[in-house]
Design a protein around this motif. Sequence first.
Motif, PDB file in Angstrom:
ATOM      1  N   PRO A   1       6.951   9.905  -7.936  1.00 42.86           N
ATOM      2  CA  PRO A   1       6.407  10.913  -8.853  1.00 42.86           C
ATOM      3  C   PRO A   1       7.412  11.995  -9.221  1.00 42.86           C
ATOM      4  N   GLU A   2       8.499  12.091  -8.466  1.00 41.17           N
ATOM      5  CA  GLU A   2       9.490  13.139  -8.720  1.00 41.17           C
ATOM      6  C   GLU A   2      10.095  13.038 -10.125  1.00 41.17           C
ATOM      7  N   ASN A   3      10.157  11.828 -10.694  1.00 40.95           N
ATOM      8  CA  ASN A   3      10.654  11.703 -12.066  1.00 40.95           C
ATOM      9  C   ASN A   3       9.759  12.467 -13.037  1.00 40.95           C
TER      10      ASN A   3
ATOM     11  N   ASP B 224       5.288  -2.996   4.200  1.00 38.75           N
ATOM     12  CA  ASP B 224       6.156  -1.967   4.809  1.00 38.75           C
ATOM     13  C   ASP B 224       5.753  -0.540   4.425  1.00 38.75           C
ATOM     14  N   ARG B 225       4.795  -0.401   3.481  1.00 34.89           N
ATOM     15  CA  ARG B 225       4.251   0.905   3.068  1.00 34.89           C
ATOM     16  C   ARG B 225       5.350   1.861   2.578  1.00 34.89           C
ATOM     17  N   ALA B 226       6.509   1.337   2.212  1.00 33.33           N
ATOM     18  CA  ALA B 226       7.670   2.141   1.794  1.00 33.33           C
ATOM     19  C   ALA B 226       8.170   3.026   2.925  1.00 33.33           C
ATOM     20  N   ASP B 227       7.868   2.642   4.146  1.00 32.27           N
ATOM     21  CA  ASP B 227       8.266   3.398   5.331  1.00 32.27           C
ATOM     22  C   ASP B 227       9.356   2.629   6.076  1.00 32.27           C
ATOM     23  N   PRO B 228      10.530   3.217   6.285  1.00 31.01           N
ATOM     24  CA  PRO B 228      11.628   2.496   6.937  1.00 31.01           C
ATOM     25  C   PRO B 228      11.273   1.934   8.305  1.00 31.01           C
ATOM     26  N   ALA B 229      10.513   2.675   9.104  1.00 28.68           N
ATOM     27  CA  ALA B 229      10.135   2.188  10.430  1.00 28.68           C
ATOM     28  C   ALA B 229       9.204   0.990  10.321  1.00 28.68           C
ATOM     29  N   ALA B 230       8.253   1.052   9.385  1.00 23.98           N
ATOM     30  CA  ALA B 230       7.335  -0.076   9.183  1.00 23.98           C
ATOM     31  C   ALA B 230       8.086  -1.291   8.648  1.00 23.98           C
TER      32      ALA B 230
ATOM     33  N   THR C 111       0.870  -1.164   0.000  1.00 26.62           N
ATOM     34  CA  THR C 111       0.000   0.000   0.000  1.00 26.62           C
ATOM     35  C   THR C 111       0.918   1.228   0.000  1.00 26.62           C
ATOM     36  N   GLY C 112       0.350   2.380  -0.282  1.00 21.72           N
ATOM     37  CA  GLY C 112       1.153   3.602  -0.246  1.00 21.72           C
ATOM     38  C   GLY C 112       1.793   3.933  -1.573  1.00 21.72           C
ATOM     39  N   GLY C 113       2.723   4.865  -1.539  1.00 22.39           N
ATOM     40  CA  GLY C 113       3.282   5.458  -2.742  1.00 22.39           C
ATOM     41  C   GLY C 113       4.116   4.550  -3.613  1.00 22.39           C
TER      42      GLY C 113
END
Length: 399
Positions: free
Chosen positions: A230-232, A75-81, A36-38
């Motif tokens: 999305p930065e690309n 992990d939702r692309a989150d280091p803590a998760a 999930t997530g970005g």
Amino acid sequence: MMKRFVVALAVTLTCASASAESPADTVRIGVIGPFTGGSADFGIPMLNGVKLAVDEINSVGGYLGRKLELVIKDDRADPAAGRAAAEAMRSEHVVAAIAFCNTGVAMKSIDVFQTAKIPLIVPCATGTPITTTYPAKDSYIFRTSARDEIQAPFVVKDIVRRGWKRVAVLADRSGYGEAGLKDVKGALEKQGLTPAYVGRFDVGVKDLTAEMKEARAAAANVVFTYTVGPENAVVARAREQIKWKVPIVGPWTLSFPFFIDGAGSLAEGALMVQTFIAEPSNERRTSFLSSYSKTYKTPRIPVPMAAAQAYDSIYILTYALLGIRGGDFSGPAVKEALENIRRTYYGVVATYEKPFSAADKDAIDESMLVLGEVKKGQVTFAYPESARKNLLVQRKKAS
């Protein structure tokens, strides 16, 4: 072809079972990624590739009659998760894990696997430090994606051949961008070059017009981006905003929907590294693409490399487990088995003949890379010779 392969695997499993001890019910494999997530646009294909391979293997009896069972954590692309998910694997009794699409998440978590002696195969994240943090002979961290240390030189060599020697590098401030920038600078240095301009930006930035103006003022003739989301597309829009007709090149992340769909027509002509392009160039790839499309009811894989590399990872792990006798699924035993796979696996991305060793934890080398190009909203081969090369599944060069 897939049917023939599954039959061959079934024969292998049957032969191996004659000398195996009575197993428990399942073989548990951990899976961690951004579902999930970005970053879900490549996390979901990764998970689907894993599931597709597991379903095929289980259809012929799994591992010596034991079904492969997945322990899946987001992990939702989150280091803590990601770290919390890695910590949770300690109590899940997994024999190994297939995990991580984001370099920053992986780097926050690899010490958990190393300390617990749980072999980890990274199918997506490409940051060079993932497999260089620990001495190779002691490392439990393996990878089936192309590390940035080989992606960056591959692109740099191509742009030098094209005569683009004034390189502007735009890299985000994530772990991925930091490691990628270092590799791009190193690759340029080997060509006797230094960046004409270096621009750094935060993940989530919405406007890079000022950075693009500075790159143009530095007389850059190509823009090398290192970011994952999305930065690309923000880079492409900034280029259009200042009416600058400069090529955009980069690592595999330029093949992501965030760029191709987000930038639309502005993505046309962008060049990027690929290990797998979703074209039915041979029987193995045709079968994989057909199975994925049928199983997940989609005509297009959002990020084909993520799916194919994860799919191959499961088979590589299974081949390694088949080399273990006596049912010893301890971390050291599985690590040794991965380093000494005896059977060649004819995979989707590559032909894996001894993909790992005690001295080398990366299954992909530069000989397996091709250059992709965005054409009409799809990634295809940048060169006709790459398409011809892709008719043959590449093998890792002997080290």
